[in-house]
Design a protein around this motif. Structure first.
Motif, PDB file in Angstrom:
ATOM      1  N   ALA A 106       0.851  -1.200   0.000  1.00  0.00           N
ATOM      2  CA  ALA A 106       0.000   0.000   0.000  1.00  0.00           C
ATOM      3  C   ALA A 106       0.883   1.245   0.000  1.00  0.00           C
ATOM      4  CB  ALA A 106      -0.905   0.007   1.212  1.00  0.00           C
ATOM      5  N   ARG A 107       0.534   2.188  -0.849  1.00  0.00           N
ATOM      6  CA  ARG A 107       1.360   3.380  -1.044  1.00  0.00           C
ATOM      7  C   ARG A 107       1.585   4.135   0.277  1.00  0.00           C
ATOM      8  NH1 ARG A 107      -0.639   5.269  -5.889  1.00  0.00           N
ATOM      9  NH2 ARG A 107       1.075   4.249  -6.952  1.00  0.00           N
ATOM     10  N   LEU A 130       0.889   0.484  -4.421  1.00  0.00           N
ATOM     11  CA  LEU A 130      -0.438   0.642  -5.029  1.00  0.00           C
ATOM     12  C   LEU A 130      -1.376   1.375  -4.086  1.00  0.00           C
ATOM     13  CD1 LEU A 130      -0.880  -3.011  -6.284  1.00  0.00           C
ATOM     14  CD2 LEU A 130      -0.743  -1.010  -7.759  1.00  0.00           C
ATOM     15  N   ASP A 131      -2.392   1.992  -4.691  1.00  0.00           N
ATOM     16  CA  ASP A 131      -3.493   2.535  -3.905  1.00  0.00           C
ATOM     17  C   ASP A 131      -4.461   1.371  -3.670  1.00  0.00           C
ATOM     18  OD1 ASP A 131      -5.806   3.618  -2.995  1.00  0.00           O
ATOM     19  OD2 ASP A 131      -6.020   5.094  -4.598  1.00  0.00           O
ATOM     20  N   PHE A 132      -4.569   0.919  -2.413  1.00  0.00           N
ATOM     21  CA  PHE A 132      -5.355  -0.285  -2.141  1.00  0.00           C
ATOM     22  C   PHE A 132      -6.868  -0.053  -2.238  1.00  0.00           C
ATOM     23  CE2 PHE A 132      -2.569  -3.719   0.031  1.00  0.00           C
ATOM     24  CZ  PHE A 132      -1.619  -3.565  -0.955  1.00  0.00           C
ATOM     25  N   ALA A 139      -6.402  -5.406  -9.232  1.00  0.00           N
ATOM     26  CA  ALA A 139      -6.690  -6.606 -10.013  1.00  0.00           C
ATOM     27  C   ALA A 139      -5.687  -6.749 -11.151  1.00  0.00           C
ATOM     28  CB  ALA A 139      -8.116  -6.543 -10.551  1.00  0.00           C
ATOM     29  N   ARG A 140      -5.347  -5.642 -11.807  1.00  0.00           N
ATOM     30  CA  ARG A 140      -4.351  -5.682 -12.894  1.00  0.00           C
ATOM     31  C   ARG A 140      -3.006  -6.169 -12.365  1.00  0.00           C
ATOM     32  NH1 ARG A 140      -6.500  -0.923 -14.640  1.00  0.00           N
ATOM     33  NH2 ARG A 140      -4.887   0.325 -13.633  1.00  0.00           N
ATOM     34  N   ALA A 141      -2.572  -5.599 -11.226  1.00  0.00           N
ATOM     35  CA  ALA A 141      -1.265  -5.973 -10.667  1.00  0.00           C
ATOM     36  C   ALA A 141      -1.252  -7.450 -10.274  1.00  0.00           C
ATOM     37  CB  ALA A 141      -0.931  -5.093  -9.468  1.00  0.00           C
ATOM     38  N   LEU A 142      -2.352  -7.931  -9.705  1.00  0.00           N
ATOM     39  CA  LEU A 142      -2.411  -9.338  -9.284  1.00  0.00           C
ATOM     40  C   LEU A 142      -2.409 -10.276 -10.482  1.00  0.00           C
ATOM     41  CD1 LEU A 142      -4.960  -9.068  -6.329  1.00  0.00           C
ATOM     42  CD2 LEU A 142      -2.625  -9.937  -6.149  1.00  0.00           C
TER      43      LEU A 142
END
Ligand SMILES: *Cc1c(COP(=O)(O)O)cnc(C)c1O
Length: 386
Positions: A106-107, A130-132, A139-142
């Motif tokens: 988380a950022r 990331l901004d959680f 979803a893209r990152a995962l």
């Protein structure tokens, strides 16, 4: 005694009774408190696997009472480490086998975790901030790469609240381990494993031990394989908790539910008063903003921990904001200047004085202790008057 009626009452009853009693023996002649067991090794001969204890870096009864109490509080198995950072490192290493996984952080989270992730980059372990709350980006990152989703809620130092049950669903759908850094709320107020986390991390240094007299950390999990890998990393990397610190941490843990309820009530009250103060531009505490009020109440029904932060009104940029905040921190007579949090005595600091911290230049982070809340408010108000 009346029956617990709501999930919040049940958590309260469970936390108070478990913290007070976990790991105590009932047999006649048993000591009322576990001994401090200072031993580097245990007498043995032949195959070391035949005895539970050989060399104390691998296993020692010195950790067991503390681990059993921490495990009971999270209805899981727990392992203790030399610090919260040592626990984070072992957990990351244990979860990163066998595949090479990217760490999603988380950022606005704890800067120490980011610093550790930066160091891990030289071992080909990448991370992304990331901004959680941006679920599309998450979803893209995962989906892009095998990952470990590493959440923190509330976050240190901005006290953002993330929806842990929703994050757990995202992580599980992607086959990613899901870690929650539970240092601020602790298991007395929030149960990440119940919400779907693979592991719950805690810096015992802060509220859990609560007496500002030791540095230690823990991981709790219900995954036996993960536990075995944590043991392997702890033994071989060697960041073990000392017998004396383990004993002190358990002594502190016994009163955690009492302390953190009182600290949470005082922190919520001071955050409300700060938010209404003419010199304060913004105050941060879980549930203070309408946007996350319902989530904070659902996830932490008994209170949201001892930590709050706030920013002063300034019109002249970062330098002036930092100077104004430094003056307020220095003017207190009761609240102590200093870092860390969760101890019995209130303390505060301008957070951005730490070089790697990304908090706003003038943000003051306050750890609310056990003092009378009116005495604290009088001191804070006086410090704000200058
Ligand atoms: C302090 C802290 C840590 C690190 O713990 P140490 O005991 O200082 O190593 C990790 N996460 C959070 C949220 C913390 O506040």
């Amino acid at each position: 005694m009346s029956e617990p009626s709501t999930p919040s009452d049940e958590l309260r009853a469970f936390a108070h009774t478990t913290a007070a009693q976990a790991g105590l023996g009932r047999e006649l002649g048993a000591p009322s408190s576990p001994p401090i067991l200072a031993a580097s090794h245990f007498l043995s001969l032949g195959d070391p696997a035949e005895l539970p204890y050989g060399y104390a870096r691998n296993a020692t009864p010195a950790w067991e009472a503390l681990e059993s109490a921490l495990g009971a509080l999270e209805r899981a198995q727990a392992r203790v480490f030399a610090s919260g950072q040592a626990a984070s490192f072992a957990l990351f290493a244990a979860l990163n086998q066998p595949r090479r996984r990217r760490l999603l952080l988380a950022r606005g989270g704890y800067y120490g975790t980011r610093k550790l992730a930066d160091l891990l980059t030289s071992f080909s372990c990448e991370h992304e901030l990331l901004d959680f709350e941006d679920t599309a980006a998450l979803a893209r990152a995962l989906a892009a790469q095998p990952s470990i989703l590493w959440a923190e809620s509330p976050t240190n130092p901005l006290l953002h609240v993330h929806d842990l049950a929703a994050l757990a669903r995202f992580a599980h759908a992607a086959g990613a381990p899901f870690v929650v850094d539970n240092t601020i709320a602790t298991a007395a107020l929030q149960q990440p494993l119940e919400l779907g986390a693979s592991a719950s991390l805690c810096s015992l240094t802060k509220s859990a031990a609560g007496h500002a007299d030791l540095v230690a950390g823990s991981v709790a999990t219900r995954d036996g394989e993960l536990l075995a890998r944590l043991d392997a990393w702890r033994s071989s990397a060697g960041a073990i908790a000392s017998p004396f610190d383990s004993w002190l941490a358990l002594r502190g843990l016994r009163t955690l539910p009492l302390r953190i309820e009182r600290q949470s009530a005082s922190a919520a009250e001071l955050a409300r008063r700060l938010a209404a103060h003419p010199r304060v531009a913004r105050a941060h505490y879980p549930g203070l903003e309408p946007r996350t009020r319902a989530l904070a109440a659902r996830q932490m029904p008994r209170g949201a921990g001892p930590l709050l932060s706030f920013e002063l009104h300034t019109s002249e940029g970062e330098h002036a904001a930092a100077r104004a905040a430094d003056a307020v921190v220095a003017a207190a007579r009761l609240v102590l200047p200093g870092t860390s949090f969760g101890g019995y005595a209130s303390s505060w600091e301008r957070r951005a004085r730490w070089p790697s911290e990304r908090a706003p230049a003038g943000l003051i982070r306050l750890s609310v202790g056990l003092e009378d809340v009116s005495d604290l408010w009088d001191d804070i108000e006086r410090a704000l008057r200058g």
